[in-house]
Design a protein around this motif. Structure first.
Motif, PDB file in Angstrom:
ATOM      1  N   GLY A   1       0.804  -1.218   0.000  1.00  0.00           N
ATOM      2  CA  GLY A   1       0.000   0.000   0.000  1.00  0.00           C
ATOM      3  C   GLY A   1       0.837   1.267   0.000  1.00  0.00           C
ATOM      4  O   GLY A   1       0.305   2.367   0.109  1.00  0.00           O
ATOM      5  N   ALA A   2       2.145   1.127  -0.129  1.00  0.00           N
ATOM      6  CA  ALA A   2       3.033   2.296  -0.140  1.00  0.00           C
ATOM      7  C   ALA A   2       2.878   3.058  -1.446  1.00  0.00           C
ATOM      8  O   ALA A   2       2.670   2.451  -2.506  1.00  0.00           O
ATOM      9  N   SER A   3       2.990   4.367  -1.371  1.00  0.00           N
ATOM     10  CA  SER A   3       2.978   5.148  -2.605  1.00  0.00           C
ATOM     11  C   SER A   3       4.255   4.843  -3.383  1.00  0.00           C
ATOM     12  O   SER A   3       5.275   4.452  -2.807  1.00  0.00           O
ATOM     13  N   ARG A   4       4.210   5.024  -4.685  1.00  0.00           N
ATOM     14  CA  ARG A   4       5.339   4.678  -5.540  1.00  0.00           C
ATOM     15  C   ARG A   4       6.595   5.484  -5.187  1.00  0.00           C
ATOM     16  O   ARG A   4       7.689   4.945  -5.160  1.00  0.00           O
ATOM     17  N   ASP A   5       6.422   6.778  -4.893  1.00  0.00           N
ATOM     18  CA  ASP A   5       7.609   7.588  -4.585  1.00  0.00           C
ATOM     19  C   ASP A   5       8.237   7.189  -3.258  1.00  0.00           C
ATOM     20  O   ASP A   5       9.460   7.104  -3.133  1.00  0.00           O
ATOM     21  N   ILE A   6       7.437   6.915  -2.254  1.00  0.00           N
ATOM     22  CA  ILE A   6       7.975   6.484  -0.961  1.00  0.00           C
ATOM     23  C   ILE A   6       8.642   5.121  -1.097  1.00  0.00           C
ATOM     24  O   ILE A   6       9.753   4.907  -0.603  1.00  0.00           O
ATOM     25  N   LEU A   7       7.984   4.188  -1.798  1.00  0.00           N
ATOM     26  CA  LEU A   7       8.559   2.857  -1.962  1.00  0.00           C
ATOM     27  C   LEU A   7       9.869   2.929  -2.737  1.00  0.00           C
ATOM     28  O   LEU A   7      10.844   2.251  -2.371  1.00  0.00           O
ATOM     29  N   THR A   8       9.928   3.764  -3.761  1.00  0.00           N
ATOM     30  CA  THR A   8      11.172   3.929  -4.518  1.00  0.00           C
ATOM     31  C   THR A   8      12.301   4.376  -3.603  1.00  0.00           C
ATOM     32  O   THR A   8      13.410   3.829  -3.642  1.00  0.00           O
TER      33      THR A   8
END
Length: 145
Positions: free
Chosen positions: A44-51
């Motif tokens: 459920g992490a946003s793409r920018d945070i996960l990146t």
């Protein structure tokens, strides 16, 4: 300005993996979900945070980023020796969460190759006895900065 406090390996470890999305990304990779989209969907992490979290784990040597497709370039993440060493920590954290932070049936159970349901346990390397609540004492105490 340097922070004050005791020199501590726990604090050092938290500097690498002590963030929710980092731990959940590691959980997914332990479950066999090694590609970015799978990790993003299941955490459920946003793409920018996960990146950002995955870059940190790669830079720290916890994960390796491996290209699996050239056109377009696509990558998956694999645990390094350092990353695999986190498995007992994650299993113990999950066991704690099952016991103290989950009101329903635990969402995941593990089965050992012997066939029994697995529950992690910490034992003494020397005598093999399980760790009790008052059976440890520090032999070195880090200096206060």
């Amino acid at each position: 300005m340097a922070s004050k406090g005791r020199e501590c390996s726990i604090a050092n470890a938290l500097g690498v993996v002590g963030e929710r999305w980092s731990l959940l990304a590691l959980r997914e990779i332990f479950f066999g979900n090694r590609r970015f989209d799978e990790i993003a969907r299941n955490t459920g992490a946003s793409r920018d945070i996960l990146t950002t979290r995955l870059k940190t784990l790669v830079a720290a040597g916890v994960l390796a980023k491996i290209q699996y497709e050239q056109h377009p370039p696509r990558y998956e993440y694999a645990l390094t020796e350092s990353g695999r060493a986190l498995q007992p920590i994650l299993l113990n954290l999950m066991e704690w969460g099952d016991r103290y932070a989950t009101s329903e049936e635990p969402p995941t159970a593990w089965r050992h190759t012997c066939g029994a349901e697995f529950h992690p346990r910490t034992t003494c390397d020397h005598c093999g006895e399980p760790l009790g609540p008052d059976e440890l004492s520090p032999i070195r105490v880090g200096r206060v900065r």
